[in-house]
Design a protein around this motif. Sequence first.
Motif, PDB file in Angstrom:
ATOM      1  N   HIS A  73      48.570  -4.116  60.108  1.00  0.00           N
ATOM      2  CA  HIS A  73      47.726  -5.170  59.384  1.00  0.00           C
ATOM      3  C   HIS A  73      48.191  -6.292  58.573  1.00  0.00           C
ATOM      4  N   HIS A  74      47.994  -7.320  59.305  1.00  0.00           N
ATOM      5  CA  HIS A  74      48.437  -8.767  59.411  1.00  0.00           C
ATOM      6  C   HIS A  74      47.177  -9.331  59.362  1.00  0.00           C
ATOM      7  N   PHE A  84      49.270 -12.362  54.442  1.00  0.00           N
ATOM      8  CA  PHE A  84      50.280 -10.955  54.074  1.00  0.00           C
ATOM      9  C   PHE A  84      50.151 -10.324  55.494  1.00  0.00           C
ATOM     10  N   TYR A  85      51.720  -9.387  55.182  1.00  0.00           N
ATOM     11  CA  TYR A  85      51.197  -8.044  56.393  1.00  0.00           C
ATOM     12  C   TYR A  85      51.441  -6.661  55.600  1.00  0.00           C
ATOM     13  N   ALA A  86      50.523  -5.871  55.938  1.00  0.00           N
ATOM     14  CA  ALA A  86      50.773  -4.149  55.459  1.00  0.00           C
ATOM     15  C   ALA A  86      50.621  -2.790  56.630  1.00  0.00           C
ATOM     16  N   SER A  87      51.392  -2.008  55.685  1.00  0.00           N
ATOM     17  CA  SER A  87      50.772  -0.835  56.361  1.00  0.00           C
ATOM     18  C   SER A  87      49.937  -0.234  55.741  1.00  0.00           C
ATOM     19  N   LEU A  88      49.493   0.711  57.276  1.00  0.00           N
ATOM     20  CA  LEU A  88      48.137   1.106  57.227  1.00  0.00           C
ATOM     21  C   LEU A  88      48.258   2.517  57.491  1.00  0.00           C
ATOM     22  N   THR A  89      48.038   3.628  56.347  1.00  0.00           N
ATOM     23  CA  THR A  89      48.233   5.069  56.989  1.00  0.00           C
ATOM     24  C   THR A  89      46.826   5.499  56.069  1.00  0.00           C
ATOM     25  N   GLU A  90      46.811   6.373  56.600  1.00  0.00           N
ATOM     26  CA  GLU A  90      44.926   7.323  57.232  1.00  0.00           C
ATOM     27  C   GLU A  90      45.329   8.102  56.132  1.00  0.00           C
ATOM     28  N   THR A  99      48.900  -1.142  52.175  1.00  0.00           N
ATOM     29  CA  THR A  99      50.715  -0.903  51.474  1.00  0.00           C
ATOM     30  C   THR A  99      51.328  -2.756  51.958  1.00  0.00           C
ATOM     31  N   HIS A 100      51.613  -3.522  51.325  1.00  0.00           N
ATOM     32  CA  HIS A 100      51.661  -4.706  51.557  1.00  0.00           C
ATOM     33  C   HIS A 100      53.811  -5.233  51.439  1.00  0.00           C
ATOM     34  N   ILE A 101      53.848  -5.034  53.074  1.00  0.00           N
ATOM     35  CA  ILE A 101      55.526  -5.437  53.164  1.00  0.00           C
ATOM     36  C   ILE A 101      55.701  -7.113  53.706  1.00  0.00           C
ATOM     37  N   PRO A 102      57.286  -7.246  53.604  1.00  0.00           N
ATOM     38  CA  PRO A 102      57.088  -8.600  54.455  1.00  0.00           C
ATOM     39  C   PRO A 102      56.693  -8.607  55.735  1.00  0.00           C
ATOM     40  N   GLY A 103      56.457  -9.315  56.113  1.00  0.00           N
ATOM     41  CA  GLY A 103      56.212  -9.905  57.596  1.00  0.00           C
ATOM     42  C   GLY A 103      57.436  -9.999  58.660  1.00  0.00           C
ATOM     43  N   ASP A 104      59.167 -10.592  58.025  1.00  0.00           N
ATOM     44  CA  ASP A 104      60.155 -10.676  58.387  1.00  0.00           C
ATOM     45  C   ASP A 104      60.760  -9.281  58.278  1.00  0.00           C
ATOM     46  N   THR A 105      60.286  -8.255  57.796  1.00  0.00           N
ATOM     47  CA  THR A 105      60.890  -6.580  58.046  1.00  0.00           C
ATOM     48  C   THR A 105      60.247  -6.342  59.281  1.00  0.00           C
ATOM     49  N   GLY A 126      55.264 -16.199  60.989  1.00  0.00           N
ATOM     50  CA  GLY A 126      56.949 -17.011  60.425  1.00  0.00           C
ATOM     51  C   GLY A 126      56.902 -16.047  58.384  1.00  0.00           C
ATOM     52  N   TRP A 127      55.674 -15.909  58.317  1.00  0.00           N
ATOM     53  CA  TRP A 127      54.995 -16.176  56.667  1.00  0.00           C
ATOM     54  C   TRP A 127      55.904 -14.169  56.818  1.00  0.00           C
ATOM     55  N   GLY A 128      56.840 -14.544  55.576  1.00  0.00           N
ATOM     56  CA  GLY A 128      57.488 -13.309  55.391  1.00  0.00           C
ATOM     57  C   GLY A 128      57.536 -12.811  54.055  1.00  0.00           C
ATOM     58  N   GLY A 129      56.285 -13.444  53.332  1.00  0.00           N
ATOM     59  CA  GLY A 129      55.914 -12.829  51.674  1.00  0.00           C
ATOM     60  C   GLY A 129      55.350 -11.007  51.822  1.00  0.00           C
ATOM     61  N   PRO A 130      55.581 -10.668  50.997  1.00  0.00           N
ATOM     62  CA  PRO A 130      55.166  -9.428  50.274  1.00  0.00           C
ATOM     63  C   PRO A 130      53.563  -9.397  50.740  1.00  0.00           C
TER      64      PRO A 130
END
Length: 130
Positions: A73-74, A84-90, A99-105, A126-130
């Motif tokens: 998710h962005h 923010f960016y996040a990984s989504l788990t169902e 779960t927030h993750i850095p965009g650059d990751t 390009g925002w790389g924050g958590p």
Amino acid sequence: MTGEDSFPKLIRDEDPWQSLGVLGRVHLRVWRCESCRLAAVISGPGAWTGGGHQEAFAQLRTEYPHDTVDLFHHHPGDWIGLPFYASLTEAGDGSVTQTHIPGDTLAQRLGPSLYATEDPEDESVGWGGP
């Protein structure tokens, strides 16, 4: 040096859409990471509110029944909150954990097409924050 060909191939970049119950537009992009594995990024203000992410999960399960899909998710920055960016788990019960993750990751995983295909009105490129 890492070339463009070393990253997953962007196979889908939909025009942002809005459906009933979803507040704001949703943008879906999908990358083919390897055989039987995809990565999808759902972005926009409607991606989390109103069930946009649930619609995306259901749509991807239907359209790619033989693939495992890693969904991300962005949330672009707006006057209410930071991007923010996040990984989504169902989970088995249909609930989704973010779960927030850095965009650059994520960009290191998917390549330059992640930032290159963000929505034009998104000012958090390009925002790389958590």
